[in-house]
Write a protein that holds these residues in place. Structure first.
Motif, short mmCIF file in Angstrom:
data_model
loop_
_atom_site.label_atom_id
_atom_site.label_comp_id
_atom_site.label_asym_id
_atom_site.label_seq_id
_atom_site.Cartn_x
_atom_site.Cartn_y
_atom_site.Cartn_z
N LYS A 66 68.49 -31.79 -8.12
CA LYS A 66 68.24 -31.82 -9.55
C LYS A 66 67.04 -32.69 -9.87
CE LYS A 66 70.55 -32.57 -14.00
NZ LYS A 66 71.82 -32.98 -14.67
N GLY A 67 66.12 -32.15 -10.67
CA GLY A 67 64.95 -32.90 -11.10
C GLY A 67 63.83 -32.96 -10.09
N VAL A 68 63.98 -32.29 -8.94
CA VAL A 68 62.98 -32.34 -7.88
C VAL A 68 62.29 -30.98 -7.79
CG1 VAL A 68 62.57 -32.68 -5.41
CG2 VAL A 68 64.31 -34.04 -6.60
N THR A 69 60.97 -30.99 -7.67
CA THR A 69 60.22 -29.75 -7.48
C THR A 69 59.69 -29.69 -6.05
OG1 THR A 69 58.16 -30.76 -8.26
CG2 THR A 69 59.56 -29.66 -9.91
N TYR A 70 59.37 -28.46 -5.62
CA TYR A 70 58.96 -28.24 -4.23
C TYR A 70 57.71 -27.36 -4.18
CZ TYR A 70 63.76 -29.79 -3.59
OH TYR A 70 64.93 -30.51 -3.65
N THR A 71 56.77 -27.79 -3.39
CA THR A 71 55.56 -27.00 -3.13
C THR A 71 55.52 -26.66 -1.66
OG1 THR A 71 54.36 -28.14 -4.90
CG2 THR A 71 53.05 -26.96 -3.25
N THR A 72 55.43 -25.36 -1.37
CA THR A 72 55.41 -24.89 0.01
C THR A 72 54.03 -24.34 0.33
OG1 THR A 72 57.76 -24.34 -0.02
CG2 THR A 72 56.41 -23.28 1.68
N GLN A 73 53.46 -24.85 1.41
CA GLN A 73 52.19 -24.35 1.92
C GLN A 73 52.46 -23.56 3.20
OE1 GLN A 73 50.10 -28.11 2.34
NE2 GLN A 73 48.83 -27.63 0.55
N PHE A 74 52.03 -22.30 3.20
CA PHE A 74 52.07 -21.51 4.42
C PHE A 74 50.72 -21.67 5.10
CE2 PHE A 74 55.36 -19.52 1.83
CZ PHE A 74 56.40 -19.40 2.76
N ILE A 75 50.76 -22.24 6.29
CA ILE A 75 49.56 -22.68 7.00
C ILE A 75 49.38 -21.84 8.26
CG2 ILE A 75 48.51 -24.64 8.20
CD1 ILE A 75 50.28 -26.44 6.35
N GLY A 76 48.15 -21.44 8.54
CA GLY A 76 47.92 -20.68 9.75
C GLY A 76 46.44 -20.44 9.99
N THR A 77 46.16 -19.66 11.01
CA THR A 77 44.79 -19.31 11.38
C THR A 77 44.73 -17.79 11.55
OG1 THR A 77 44.53 -21.41 12.54
CG2 THR A 77 42.93 -19.68 13.04
N ARG A 78 43.66 -17.20 11.01
CA ARG A 78 43.48 -15.75 11.12
C ARG A 78 42.58 -15.41 12.30
NH1 ARG A 78 45.70 -13.57 6.64
NH2 ARG A 78 45.72 -14.80 4.70
N LYS A 79 42.75 -14.22 12.81
CA LYS A 79 41.90 -13.74 13.89
C LYS A 79 40.44 -13.75 13.44
CE LYS A 79 45.55 -10.70 15.63
NZ LYS A 79 46.01 -9.30 15.82
N GLY A 80 39.53 -13.96 14.40
CA GLY A 80 38.11 -14.02 14.08
C GLY A 80 37.67 -15.33 13.50
N PHE A 81 38.50 -16.38 13.63
CA PHE A 81 38.16 -17.68 13.08
C PHE A 81 36.94 -18.27 13.77
CE2 PHE A 81 40.85 -18.44 16.71
CZ PHE A 81 40.32 -19.57 17.30
N ASP A 82 36.31 -19.20 13.10
CA ASP A 82 35.16 -19.92 13.66
C ASP A 82 35.65 -20.88 14.74
OD1 ASP A 82 32.93 -21.43 14.19
OD2 ASP A 82 32.64 -22.16 12.14
N ARG A 83 35.21 -20.67 15.99
CA ARG A 83 35.66 -21.48 17.11
C ARG A 83 34.82 -22.72 17.35
NH1 ARG A 83 39.14 -19.42 20.93
NH2 ARG A 83 39.95 -17.33 20.50
N THR A 84 33.76 -22.90 16.63
CA THR A 84 32.88 -24.03 16.92
C THR A 84 33.54 -25.35 16.55
OG1 THR A 84 31.84 -23.89 14.74
CG2 THR A 84 30.83 -22.62 16.53
N SER A 85 33.16 -26.41 17.26
CA SER A 85 33.66 -27.75 16.96
C SER A 85 32.57 -28.75 17.29
CB SER A 85 34.92 -28.05 17.79
OG SER A 85 34.61 -28.09 19.17
N GLN A 86 32.69 -29.93 16.73
CA GLN A 86 31.71 -30.99 16.95
C GLN A 86 32.43 -32.29 17.30
OE1 GLN A 86 31.65 -29.33 13.77
NE2 GLN A 86 30.44 -27.71 14.77
#
Length: 420
Positions: free
Chosen positions: A326-346
């Motif tokens: 009671k009195g509490v709200t919830y935010t759900t984030q669906f997190i992931g990576t799609r095919k063809g993503f940028d593979r570069t890193s530094q």
């Protein structure tokens, strides 16, 4: 089924505590990372087990450093981390018929009870279970490298190695060697990767046989959120999931929440207190074999307070039902990576432009928020190009006794991996 009836008469359940679910239900709450006076905790193991059972946990692992709760171990009665106050509470709770004291060269000593003795006192079929465990406490140079072994049969000594990666791999191998030799269901999990900033995503990603890590640890020194130089554990998880799942022969990584409790006599965000993080496992029965099998299948969620009614990872959708407050709200984030993503890193550079030995910086396409919703029944429909999808639920309720100030209660579900 009523639970708690097998406890000593001096051990009443806390008034108003959540009682364990009946045998016919399938969600079991437990903590897999806990310390006692067998190593560097400040309370007796029976006191700790009573604390968790009293508060509705169904299973617990006492995972002391480089030791299992076996054999004859005596410690000084007052010159220990718990001191005289812990001994007084111990005697008051259990009495002199249980607590064993002796005089040794003019000093009073107390015997620490073994896991078998404690299990006889507290375990109840379908209600409460103690799982053998150890925190394999190793290091590479000054970098701490700690792994828990859950449901092991024998002590695993730290294996060492010539790098952080090799230390992790050697200790994971030792756990699986014991599994193969004994047939005992068990698994290793990596503890607090940001403790001492010792473990990078790139190192952990390469460890063969490591399927679990702590995305949340309640110890105030483990830096779950990271900092401007170091990736947080959520970010580490997404990097590893993405890179593992797009390379042949590598398995997904599942996220745990644990207490890593050491201090039981002073509640503060600067102390490593109990009750901060746990897992909730869906299994047909409350046995170590069933708990291990369900976790290996990813059929569990991690929580620092948010409770879920159900998690359904279907072929084309991800559905969650949240237990509302009671009195509490919830935010759900669906997190992931799609095919063809940028593979570069530094690399992350120091002030002189030299690479630091920390997790590299990757594209925002890795671990992107694919969808976000509010309410108690969030759903994500797969588009077809997802490599994986997981969910993080954040409530509007501030956590009681947080490990960092301003912490809100959360939950993490395990990744849905299409076509697996």
């Amino acid at each position: 089924m009523l639970c708690g009836l097998l406890l000593l008469a001096a051990l009443p359940l806390q008034a108003g505590a959540d009682l364990p679910v009946p045998e016919g239900q399938r969600w079991w709450k437990g903590n897999l990372h806990t310390h006692s006076l067998w190593s560097d905790g400040d309370d007796y193991p029976e006191m700790i087990v009573h604390w968790y059972k009293q508060r509705g946990y169904h299973f617990l692992a006492l995972s002391d450093h480089n030791i299992v709760l076996q054999g004859d171990k005596w410690i000084q009665a007052t010159n220990n981390k718990g001191g005289a106050a812990a001994l007084e509470k111990y005697l008051d709770r259990f009495g002199t018929n249980w607590v064993e004291l002796r005089d040794a060269k003019g000093k009073q000593e107390v015997r620490l009870k073994t896991l078998n003795e404690i299990s006889l006192l507290f375990e109840e079929p379908g209600c409460f279970l103690l799982i053998p465990s150890e925190e394999i406490t190793d290091k590479y140079k000054s970098a701490p490298v700690h792994l828990n072994a859950t449901n092991l049969r024998e002590l695993v000594t730290p294996q060492g190695g010539n790098s952080v990666l090799e230390v992790m791999q050697n200790n994971v191998n030792a756990v699986w060697e014991q599994h193969r030799r004994t047939g005992q269901p068990m698994f290793p999990h990596l503890n607090h990767p940001n403790f001492g900033w010792s473990v990078t995503a790139e190192d952990l990603m390469q460890v063969k046989g490591e399927r679990f890590f702590e995305v949340y640890n309640g110890h105030p020194l483990v830096r779950n959120e990271g900092d401007p130089t170091h990736a947080g554990t959520d970010r580490i998880w997404d990097i590893i999931l993405t890179l593992r799942l797009t390379r042949p022969g590598l398995e997904p990584l599942y996220g745990l929440a644990t207490d890593d409790a050491h201090i039981y006599h002073g509640q503060s965000s600067s102390n490593s207190n109990p009750g901060r993080g746990w897992v909730v496992v869906r299994a047909p029965r409350l046995t170590a074999t069933n708990i291990v099998a369900a976790m290996e299948a990813g059929d569990f969620y991690a929580s620092s307070g948010v409770r879920l009614k159900d998690v359904r990872r279907n072929r084309d959708c991800y559905e969650i039902e949240i237990e509302p407050e009671k009195g509490v709200t919830y935010t759900t984030q669906f997190i992931g990576t799609r095919k063809g993503f940028d593979r570069t890193s530094q690399p992350v550079l120091d002030k002189k432009g030299q690479p630091l030995p920390v997790t590299r910086r990757y594209s925002k396409e890795i671990g992107a928020v694919l969808a976000q919703s509010r309410g108690t029944a969030p759903t994500y429909s797969l588009r077809g190009d997802e490599i994986y999808v997981r969910a993080r639920i954040v409530s509007s309720k501030r956590k009681a006794n947080p490990y960092v100030q301003g912490e809100f209660e959360r939950a993490w579900t395990q990744p849905l991996i299409p076509n697996r």
